[in-house]
Design a protein around this motif. Structure first.
Motif, PDB file in Angstrom:
ATOM      1  N   CYS A  92       0.840  -1.188   0.000  1.00 20.80           N
ATOM      2  CA  CYS A  92       0.000   0.000   0.000  1.00 20.80           C
ATOM      3  C   CYS A  92       0.872   1.234   0.000  1.00 20.80           C
ATOM      4  O   CYS A  92       1.704   1.411   0.869  1.00 20.80           O
ATOM      5  CB  CYS A  92      -0.885  -0.024   1.240  1.00 20.80           C
ATOM      6  SG  CYS A  92      -1.635   1.557   1.603  1.00 20.80           S
ATOM      7  N   CYS A 112      -6.479   0.888   4.835  1.00 17.74           N
ATOM      8  CA  CYS A 112      -7.788   1.069   4.234  1.00 17.74           C
ATOM      9  C   CYS A 112      -8.374  -0.236   3.711  1.00 17.74           C
ATOM     10  O   CYS A 112      -7.714  -1.271   3.651  1.00 17.74           O
ATOM     11  CB  CYS A 112      -7.712   2.065   3.110  1.00 17.74           C
ATOM     12  SG  CYS A 112      -7.329   1.307   1.558  1.00 17.74           S
TER      13      CYS A 112
ATOM     14  N   GLU B   8      -3.198  -0.801  -7.330  1.00 15.44           N
ATOM     15  CA  GLU B   8      -3.781   0.042  -6.287  1.00 15.44           C
ATOM     16  C   GLU B   8      -4.484   1.241  -6.913  1.00 15.44           C
ATOM     17  O   GLU B   8      -5.607   1.576  -6.531  1.00 15.44           O
ATOM     18  CB  GLU B   8      -2.682   0.511  -5.321  1.00 15.44           C
ATOM     19  CG  GLU B   8      -3.222   1.366  -4.185  1.00 15.44           C
ATOM     20  CD  GLU B   8      -2.114   1.900  -3.277  1.00 15.44           C
ATOM     21  OE1 GLU B   8      -0.933   1.619  -3.537  1.00 15.44           O
ATOM     22  OE2 GLU B   8      -2.443   2.616  -2.325  1.00 15.44           O
ATOM     23  N   HIS B  12      -8.561   2.198  -6.639  1.00 13.89           N
ATOM     24  CA  HIS B  12      -9.027   3.473  -6.100  1.00 13.89           C
ATOM     25  C   HIS B  12      -9.835   4.252  -7.132  1.00 13.89           C
ATOM     26  O   HIS B  12     -10.847   4.864  -6.803  1.00 13.89           O
ATOM     27  CB  HIS B  12      -7.835   4.316  -5.652  1.00 13.89           C
ATOM     28  CG  HIS B  12      -7.332   3.962  -4.293  1.00 13.89           C
ATOM     29  ND1 HIS B  12      -6.484   2.908  -4.064  1.00 13.89           N
ATOM     30  CD2 HIS B  12      -7.576   4.492  -3.075  1.00 13.89           C
ATOM     31  CE1 HIS B  12      -6.213   2.832  -2.776  1.00 13.89           C
ATOM     32  NE2 HIS B  12      -6.867   3.773  -2.149  1.00 13.89           N
TER      33      HIS B  12
END
Ligand code: SF4
Ligand code: SF4
Lengths: 162, 162
Positions: A92, A112, B8, B12
DNA sequence: GCAAATAGGGATATCGTTTATCCGTAATAG
DNA sequence: CTATTACGGATAAACGATATCCCTATTTGC
């Protein structure tokens, strides 16, 4: 995203070592020749196994490697993690910290939701590897590998085991 | 072995797009600014989503991206595979073919036991990702993200959505 | 004691992938 | 017509995986 080829090598090497009689050792040279892979580089993978405590080593002529535990105490995960590392495959980068709407000094309490799901998937992968023992692999191979080849390979190894 | 950071980013971005009102689009520029990542490179990830058919695009001013399906028809696996590819993480180099004891012309009937176990683990990883929908992520975020920040982010996006 | 063989570890080189940037093209809204 | 956008190709930088080399300490067999 692909696993190192060393993972395959390490798994095969452990399978061979599992067939070694008590107290004997097999050298990097023999393992490399058997699998047709570069000796020097395979050595790095075996050193990883050694550092992880999965194998024992001795020096000198007739030295080499043997398993440090019985095959039913060794899982795929042990071997894979020894070579590939224990780090999670999803990292992350905390890009939510870049959200322009965020109040100054706002601090994340926890990883998250995105990261947690990815980590659960990673854990599912590890759990599957943890559930298979080296002895399971040996059982399967004993069934699937032709008896003739199995026997000859065993003899080949014994001739070179110190 | 580590997943691309684009994974990632893509996750998102999809989470943001899921909050977009019907018929509106959000540009690469806005998504890149919101997440604080390079626009040109993020564009490649979004193109992957587009090629996989997960998002729709329009050109011109007020153009950009929107989801091609509802959030409950989009899984983590869809998004991860769009960016990371569908290839298995363990590749078999068939080193058993180098076994010096092997008869000439011997031919493997099937992938060996080592590869099968590794592939099962890979599938366990994918199955976990398949079981989580984008809508699940939104639900979790709605609970965990402070209401104030959630609202401001939503407004920020709406101001820029074409 | 001596020579050969071994694991271990550091240094280094090569290769491929990931990350990142740049630019040209086609399409579209206003 | 202009500004803005997605898209794709070319290219470069950074990084990790792959591979080789060499030196050291240790052990075996003589
Ligand atoms: S939302 Fe999760 S995965 Fe994304 S940056 Fe934040 S903590 Fe990391
Ligand atoms: S034993 Fe399995 S993983 Fe190993 S080379 Fe053969 S097919 Fe590949």
């Amino acid at each position: 995203m692909i696993l190192k080829s060393q993972v395959e090598w390490a798994l095969h090497c452990c399978a061979i070592l599992a067939g070694l009689p008590k107290g004997r050792y097999l050298s990097t040279k023999a393992l490399a020749e058997f699998h047709g892979v570069p000796k020097e580089y395979l050595s790095k993978a075996l050193q990883s196994l050694s550092q992880a405590g999965l194998v024992h080593t001795t020096l000198g002529p007739s030295g080499g490697y043997r398993l440090a535990r019985t095959p039913d105490e060794l899982t795929f995960l042990d071997i894979v993690e020894a070579v590939e590392g224990k780090a999670r495959t999803f990292v992350c980068n905390n890009i939510r910290a870049n959200n322009p709407c965020r109040p100054q000094g706002y601090c994340e309490s926890a990883p998250c939701a995105v990261a947690r799901v990815m980590w659960e998937a990673d854990e599912a992968w590890r759990e599957k590897l943890r559930s298979v023992q080296l002895s399971d692999l040996i059982d399967t191979l004993a069934k699937e590998v032709p008896a003739e080849l199995w026997k000859k390979s065993f003899e080949w190894v014994l001739e070179r085991a110190g």
